[in-house]
Design a protein around this motif. Structure first.
Motif, PDB file in Angstrom:
ATOM      1  N   GLN A 113       0.849  -1.197   0.000  1.00 38.81           N
ATOM      2  CA  GLN A 113       0.000   0.000   0.000  1.00 38.81           C
ATOM      3  C   GLN A 113       0.876   1.236   0.000  1.00 38.81           C
ATOM      4  N   LYS A 114       0.421   2.264  -0.730  1.00 41.41           N
ATOM      5  CA  LYS A 114       1.135   3.534  -0.801  1.00 41.41           C
ATOM      6  C   LYS A 114       0.201   4.620  -0.284  1.00 41.41           C
ATOM      7  N   LEU A 115       0.642   5.340   0.758  1.00 39.69           N
ATOM      8  CA  LEU A 115      -0.118   6.462   1.301  1.00 39.69           C
ATOM      9  C   LEU A 115       0.629   7.731   0.929  1.00 39.69           C
ATOM     10  N   GLU A 116      -0.081   8.681   0.303  1.00 38.63           N
ATOM     11  CA  GLU A 116       0.550   9.923  -0.143  1.00 38.63           C
ATOM     12  C   GLU A 116      -0.285  11.115   0.284  1.00 38.63           C
ATOM     13  N   GLY A 117       0.389  12.211   0.594  1.00 34.96           N
ATOM     14  CA  GLY A 117      -0.294  13.442   0.957  1.00 34.96           C
ATOM     15  C   GLY A 117       0.476  14.189   2.019  1.00 34.96           C
ATOM     16  N   ASP A 118      -0.234  15.065   2.711  1.00 35.84           N
ATOM     17  CA  ASP A 118       0.411  15.888   3.736  1.00 35.84           C
ATOM     18  C   ASP A 118      -0.351  15.875   5.050  1.00 35.84           C
ATOM     19  N   GLY A 119      -1.223  14.890   5.230  1.00 37.60           N
ATOM     20  CA  GLY A 119      -2.021  14.822   6.452  1.00 37.60           C
ATOM     21  C   GLY A 119      -1.659  13.622   7.308  1.00 37.60           C
ATOM     22  N   LEU A 120      -2.482  13.401   8.324  1.00 34.32           N
ATOM     23  CA  LEU A 120      -2.307  12.261   9.212  1.00 34.32           C
ATOM     24  C   LEU A 120      -2.919  11.008   8.597  1.00 34.32           C
ATOM     25  N   ALA A 121      -2.211   9.906   8.725  1.00 38.12           N
ATOM     26  CA  ALA A 121      -2.729   8.599   8.325  1.00 38.12           C
ATOM     27  C   ALA A 121      -2.483   7.648   9.487  1.00 38.12           C
ATOM     28  N   PHE A 122      -3.332   6.662   9.625  1.00 35.35           N
ATOM     29  CA  PHE A 122      -3.212   5.685  10.698  1.00 35.35           C
ATOM     30  C   PHE A 122      -3.128   4.301  10.084  1.00 35.35           C
ATOM     31  N   VAL A 123      -2.101   3.567  10.478  1.00 35.86           N
ATOM     32  CA  VAL A 123      -1.928   2.189  10.019  1.00 35.86           C
ATOM     33  C   VAL A 123      -1.956   1.277  11.228  1.00 35.86           C
ATOM     34  N   HIS A 124      -2.243   0.012  10.981  1.00 40.77           N
ATOM     35  CA  HIS A 124      -2.303  -0.981  12.037  1.00 40.77           C
ATOM     36  C   HIS A 124      -1.225  -2.022  11.780  1.00 40.77           C
ATOM     37  N   ALA A 125      -0.496  -2.354  12.827  1.00 40.98           N
ATOM     38  CA  ALA A 125       0.533  -3.389  12.736  1.00 40.98           C
ATOM     39  C   ALA A 125       0.253  -4.437  13.798  1.00 40.98           C
ATOM     40  N   GLY A 126       0.247  -5.697  13.403  1.00 41.98           N
ATOM     41  CA  GLY A 126      -0.014  -6.781  14.339  1.00 41.98           C
ATOM     42  C   GLY A 126       1.156  -7.024  15.272  1.00 41.98           C
ATOM     43  N   GLY A 127       0.841  -7.426  16.485  1.00 46.00           N
ATOM     44  CA  GLY A 127       1.876  -7.749  17.456  1.00 46.00           C
ATOM     45  C   GLY A 127       2.478  -6.526  18.104  1.00 46.00           C
ATOM     46  N   HIS A 128       3.689  -6.689  18.631  1.00 44.77           N
ATOM     47  CA  HIS A 128       4.399  -5.603  19.309  1.00 44.77           C
ATOM     48  C   HIS A 128       5.148  -4.764  18.275  1.00 44.77           C
ATOM     49  N   VAL A 129       5.129  -3.457  18.448  1.00 41.62           N
ATOM     50  CA  VAL A 129       5.782  -2.540  17.514  1.00 41.62           C
ATOM     51  C   VAL A 129       6.878  -1.793  18.254  1.00 41.62           C
ATOM     52  N   PHE A 130       8.053  -1.720  17.648  1.00 35.49           N
ATOM     53  CA  PHE A 130       9.122  -0.886  18.198  1.00 35.49           C
ATOM     54  C   PHE A 130       9.749  -0.103  17.050  1.00 35.49           C
ATOM     55  N   GLU A 131      10.339   1.014  17.399  1.00 36.09           N
ATOM     56  CA  GLU A 131      10.889   1.928  16.412  1.00 36.09           C
ATOM     57  C   GLU A 131      12.409   1.806  16.387  1.00 36.09           C
ATOM     58  N   ARG A 132      12.982   1.775  15.178  1.00 39.44           N
ATOM     59  CA  ARG A 132      14.438   1.733  15.014  1.00 39.44           C
ATOM     60  C   ARG A 132      14.841   2.840  14.055  1.00 39.44           C
ATOM     61  N   TYR A 133      15.777   3.666  14.444  1.00 40.26           N
ATOM     62  CA  TYR A 133      16.346   4.681  13.565  1.00 40.26           C
ATOM     63  C   TYR A 133      17.670   4.148  13.045  1.00 40.26           C
ATOM     64  N   LEU A 134      17.799   4.095  11.747  1.00 43.74           N
ATOM     65  CA  LEU A 134      19.015   3.568  11.142  1.00 43.74           C
ATOM     66  C   LEU A 134      19.889   4.718  10.654  1.00 43.74           C
ATOM     67  N   THR A 135      21.151   4.652  10.985  1.00 47.15           N
ATOM     68  CA  THR A 135      22.097   5.624  10.479  1.00 47.15           C
ATOM     69  C   THR A 135      22.585   5.139   9.108  1.00 47.15           C
ATOM     70  N   PRO A 136      23.139   6.027   8.311  1.00 43.63           N
ATOM     71  CA  PRO A 136      23.601   5.609   6.979  1.00 43.63           C
ATOM     72  C   PRO A 136      24.558   4.422   7.068  1.00 43.63           C
ATOM     73  N   GLY A 137      24.309   3.432   6.226  1.00 42.85           N
ATOM     74  CA  GLY A 137      25.137   2.241   6.180  1.00 42.85           C
ATOM     75  C   GLY A 137      24.672   1.099   7.053  1.00 42.85           C
ATOM     76  N   VAL A 138      23.747   1.346   7.978  1.00 49.37           N
ATOM     77  CA  VAL A 138      23.246   0.301   8.860  1.00 49.37           C
ATOM     78  C   VAL A 138      22.118  -0.441   8.131  1.00 49.37           C
ATOM     79  N   VAL A 139      22.184  -1.770   8.171  1.00 55.68           N
ATOM     80  CA  VAL A 139      21.200  -2.602   7.490  1.00 55.68           C
ATOM     81  C   VAL A 139      20.576  -3.555   8.490  1.00 55.68           C
ATOM     82  N   ILE A 140      19.266  -3.720   8.419  1.00 55.15           N
ATOM     83  CA  ILE A 140      18.546  -4.728   9.200  1.00 55.15           C
ATOM     84  C   ILE A 140      17.886  -5.675   8.222  1.00 55.15           C
ATOM     85  N   VAL A 141      18.056  -6.948   8.400  1.00 56.04           N
ATOM     86  CA  VAL A 141      17.430  -7.948   7.561  1.00 56.04           C
ATOM     87  C   VAL A 141      16.274  -8.548   8.340  1.00 56.04           C
ATOM     88  N   THR A 142      15.088  -8.550   7.736  1.00 55.65           N
ATOM     89  CA  THR A 142      13.915  -9.112   8.408  1.00 55.65           C
ATOM     90  C   THR A 142      13.445 -10.355   7.705  1.00 55.65           C
TER      91      THR A 142
END
Length: 181
Positions: free
Chosen positions: A152-181
């Motif tokens: 899904q692609k959400l585009e615009g300049d407003g608020l959108a709400f998405v749902h994610a199953g299970g536990h959600v945590f936030e990760r900020y990646l610096t340039p060059g850092v890779v996470i494989v899921t």
């Protein structure tokens, strides 16, 4: 999207619940929130509900028809439901997550006006946000990533709400850092 030229409605909200969350959107008179069909939990007096094909003035009839057909490819409804506050005072409309997890508010203006997410994750958004499809270009991710090729692609300049199953945590990646899921 310049901050002084916001095209989407500016909506107020609160998220309630822990494992089975709901987002309650408070609309000023004439404000509109769009949602996936079947996601509404409740609405107060003054909110009018209308189902449409989510017409985009810039796409024309055929373009809008193709956009709606593309939404069906992601497992979403052909139609989008508009909830408009037709009263002279503020009114609420609530949307519930379909399964245990978290509702994540996304300010698209702070995300360069666009985000790609997994299919079935869109819950609701301020009027002015466009809901479309995107395709996964990597063969291995599309086949073995669990979500397939259609996103899904959400585009615009407003608020959108998405749902994610299970536990959600936030990760900020610096340039060059890779996470494989």
């Amino acid at each position: 999207f310049p901050s002084h030229d916001i095209r989407s409605d500016v909506i107020d909200y609160r998220i309630e619940g822990d494992d089975m969350q709901a987002v309650i959107v408070t609309l000023d008179p004439s404000e509109v929130v769009i949602a996936e069909a079947g996601m509404m939990l409740y609405m107060t007096d003054g909110v009018a509900m209308q189902t449409s094909m989510a017409m985009d003035k810039n796409k024309g009839f055929f373009g809008n028809l193709m956009k709606a057909a593309g939404r069906m490819l992601t497992g979403e409804s052909f139609f989008i439901t508009n909830f408009e506050n037709t009263a002279s005072q503020r009114a609420d409309v609530a949307f519930a997550a379909p399964y245990p997890g978290k509702i994540i508010p996304l300010d698209l203006q702070q995300l360069d006006g666009r985000i790609i997410c997994q299919k079935d994750s869109f819950l609701c958004a301020a009027k002015g946000v466009s809901v479309g499809i995107a395709f996964q270009r990597k063969l291995g991710t599309g086949l073995f990533g669990g979500e397939g090729f259609i996103m899904q692609k959400l585009e615009g300049d407003g608020l959108a709400f998405v749902h994610a199953g299970g536990h959600v945590f936030e990760r900020y990646l610096t340039p060059g850092v890779v996470i494989v899921t």
